[in-house]
Design a protein around this motif. Structure first.
Motif, PDB file in Angstrom:
ATOM      1  N   SER A 178     -23.346  22.438 -12.501  1.00 41.40           N
ATOM      2  CA  SER A 178     -22.884  21.481 -12.443  1.00 41.40           C
ATOM      3  C   SER A 178     -23.329  20.602 -12.604  1.00 41.40           C
ATOM      4  CB  SER A 178     -21.982  21.202 -11.354  1.00 41.40           C
ATOM      5  OG  SER A 178     -20.329  21.900 -11.088  1.00 41.40           O
ATOM      6  N   ARG A 211     -21.736  21.039  -5.721  1.00 43.28           N
ATOM      7  CA  ARG A 211     -19.633  21.151  -4.840  1.00 43.28           C
ATOM      8  C   ARG A 211     -20.451  20.437  -3.207  1.00 43.28           C
ATOM      9  NH1 ARG A 211     -17.411  25.744  -5.705  1.00 43.28           N
ATOM     10  NH2 ARG A 211     -17.077  24.693  -8.079  1.00 43.28           N
ATOM     11  N   LEU A 233     -18.746  13.211 -13.032  1.00 47.57           N
ATOM     12  CA  LEU A 233     -18.761  15.083 -12.840  1.00 47.57           C
ATOM     13  C   LEU A 233     -18.729  16.104 -13.867  1.00 47.57           C
ATOM     14  CD1 LEU A 233     -19.903  17.373 -10.309  1.00 47.57           C
ATOM     15  CD2 LEU A 233     -17.059  17.403  -9.894  1.00 47.57           C
ATOM     16  N   ASP A 284     -13.924  19.036 -16.535  1.00 44.83           N
ATOM     17  CA  ASP A 284     -13.466  20.836 -15.752  1.00 44.83           C
ATOM     18  C   ASP A 284     -14.639  21.158 -17.138  1.00 44.83           C
ATOM     19  OD1 ASP A 284     -13.368  23.207 -14.841  1.00 44.83           O
ATOM     20  OD2 ASP A 284     -11.832  23.374 -14.545  1.00 44.83           O
ATOM     21  N   VAL A 297     -13.730  13.358 -14.119  1.00 45.20           N
ATOM     22  CA  VAL A 297     -14.736  14.722 -14.300  1.00 45.20           C
ATOM     23  C   VAL A 297     -14.463  15.285 -15.361  1.00 45.20           C
ATOM     24  CG1 VAL A 297     -14.341  16.683 -12.505  1.00 45.20           C
ATOM     25  CG2 VAL A 297     -14.379  14.262 -11.816  1.00 45.20           C
ATOM     26  N   LYS A 317     -17.665  19.910 -13.967  1.00 43.50           N
ATOM     27  CA  LYS A 317     -18.361  21.058 -13.539  1.00 43.50           C
ATOM     28  C   LYS A 317     -18.065  22.413 -13.517  1.00 43.50           C
ATOM     29  CE  LYS A 317     -13.362  20.409 -12.100  1.00 43.50           C
ATOM     30  NZ  LYS A 317     -12.427  20.245 -10.569  1.00 43.50           N
ATOM     31  N   ASN A 318     -18.926  23.088 -13.186  1.00 39.52           N
ATOM     32  CA  ASN A 318     -18.061  24.960 -13.785  1.00 39.52           C
ATOM     33  C   ASN A 318     -18.151  25.372 -14.858  1.00 39.52           C
ATOM     34  OD1 ASN A 318     -17.335  24.749 -10.654  1.00 39.52           O
ATOM     35  ND2 ASN A 318     -14.635  24.218 -11.545  1.00 39.52           N
ATOM     36  N   ALA A 360     -22.911  25.594  -9.723  1.00 43.24           N
ATOM     37  CA  ALA A 360     -21.636  24.529  -8.834  1.00 43.24           C
ATOM     38  C   ALA A 360     -21.512  24.909  -7.823  1.00 43.24           C
ATOM     39  CB  ALA A 360     -20.494  25.297  -9.640  1.00 43.24           C
TER      40      ALA A 360
END
Length: 432
Positions: free
Chosen positions: A41, A60, A8, A73, A71, A10-11, A56
């Motif tokens: 994401s 989610r 993943l 970020d 993951v 993400k953001n 995102a």
């Protein structure tokens, strides 16, 4: 969802999809209007394919109880598709740094060629080199390309000009394909030059009667996977008739036509390629208006190589005319002893400054359209569901920094990811 997923991301401040409707290539309008998601994401499954890409919050909500192997970020960062280098010559031995001094003093490409340098110098050293040494140098070069963001690369033979060395080179490429994470499209380029002591007719006959039949045998036996056929169609090298014969013979054994044309002289290579249904033609510094129109109609990609025009001080390829005519424009590094460049971010920068492409056009040319030129745009070149999870994470809040920062990719690329696996984790990034 209890299913396990590989990655993943993400953001991210920006996720650059390139396109989102299953396009196989982009022409001018699409290249100027890339699909970009703000605060996005990406999910990559255990099979290495993209399972979701979007805002995102949406991602989610889709994956509330999901387990991810990794993951990232990416807050404050950008995510892009892995870059595609559509034209390289990365298997060779022998150092040609001395030729750069000759060129700086005014020698042309053909001057160096006639003086015993150029391709023939490299052929001599490559014929003498052990396969293990060629593989070691190839792996080093491909690793450098990967660290500069390339996740799919076209690799040519062409420094053998006879059966034994051409097969040696192709087997080295095959070994790299099987052992390295970077994706490879393999090209047979036995018609890269006319061997010393042979005429064009004799060289053509050897390729048609000796090299291609053996290549077909090796492919049928599963010993080699070769994707494309290439010929250097140029004055003093292979003329239009010999080029046509070789390319057609390659097409007949299942290879995509992807060749050098209209580089130093207007040879009408573009019209020939369009007539043969070529997937791509490279260089095109001397392409005519008629050639451009023929390529646009045939959907034959133009693989432009700004490093070559820069180093050899050639006229710049007519990128704007091609874009205006509806040609599918792609980019490649032309990595070889004559143009030693591993960096597609540098190639995109040169394309923008010297060929007057916009940054969005250059990125599309180095992703989706480069993948199309290799017959891979259904799996590579954009961030869309079910495509390979090949992507870059940039330490920048806008994706354009990858092109804008001249030679800055070493400090800006945070991660290179291939099929959901982190293949380059760069802890030397620096803030802008």
């Amino acid at each position: 969802m209890s299913k396990n997923y590989k990655l993943l991301v993400k953001n991210a401040k920006q996720v650059v999809l390139i396109c989102s409707n299953g396009e196989k290539y982009l022409t001018k309008n699409g290249m100027q209007n890339l699909c970009v998601i703000e605060n996005g994401s990406v999910v990559i499954g255990s099979d290495g394919l993209i399972k979701a890409v979007g805002p995102a919050e949406t991602v989610r909500a889709q994956y509330p109880e999901t387990s991810f192997d990794k993951v990232i970020d990416a807050t404050g960062m950008c995510v892009l598709p892995g870059l595609v280098d559509a034209h390289t010559h990365p298997v060779w031995a022998g150092d040609r740094v001395h030729e750069f001094a000759m060129k700086l003093a005014g020698a042309t490409y053909m001057d160096v060629h006639r003086a015993g340098g150029g391709i023939h110098f490299t052929v001599e050293h490559t014929r003498a080199a052990a396969a293990s040494d060629l593989l070691a140098s190839l792996c080093g070069r491909l690793t450098r390309m990967q660290q500069a963001g390339t996740t799919l690369v076209e690799c040519k033979s062409g420094y053998g000009l006879e059966l034994h060395t051409e097969l040696k080179m192709l087997k080295v490429i095959e070994e790299a394909r099987r052992s390295l994470p970077i994706n490879i499209s393999s090209t047979y380029c036995g018609a890269h030059a006319v061997p010393k002591g042979k005429t064009v007719a004799e060289a053509t006959e050897d390729i048609l009667q000796v090299q291609l039949p053996q290549l077909k045998h090796q492919m049928s036996a599963g010993a080699l996977r070769v994707d494309n056929i290439d010929v250097f169609c140029e004055q003093g090298v292979f003329d239009l008739n010999s080029t046509r014969s070789i390319l057609q013979a390659g097409k007949d054994i299942g290879l995509n036509i992807n060749f050098h044309g209209d580089e130093l002289h207007p040879m009408n290579s573009a019209q020939l390629g369009a007539d043969l249904g070529a997937l791509a033609i490279s260089h095109l510094e001397e392409v005519t208006d008629e050639g451009i129109a023929a390529m646009a109609k045939a959907k034959t990609a133009a693989v432009l190589l700004p490093t070559t025009a820069y180093i050899l001080r050639l006229p710049q390829p007519r990128a704007r005319d091609m874009l205006d005519a509806g040609v599918i424009v792609a980019l490649g590094s032309d990595f070889n002893p004559n143009a030693y460049c591993c960096s597609m971010p540098m190639v995109m920068h040169l394309a923008c400054v010297n060929m007057r492409m916009s940054m969005s056009e250059a990125l599309a040319a180095a992703t989706m359209n480069a993948a199309y030129s290799l017959g891979r745009s259904h799996t590579h070149g954009s961030l869309e569901v079910n495509k390979h999870g090949d992507l870059l994470v940039l330490n920048a809040t806008r994706w354009e920094h990858l092109i804008y920062q001249l030679a800055g990719h070493q400090e800006i690329i945070r991660y290179v990811i291939i099929k959901g696996n982190i293949v380059y984790d760069n802890n030397k990034i620096m803030d802008l």
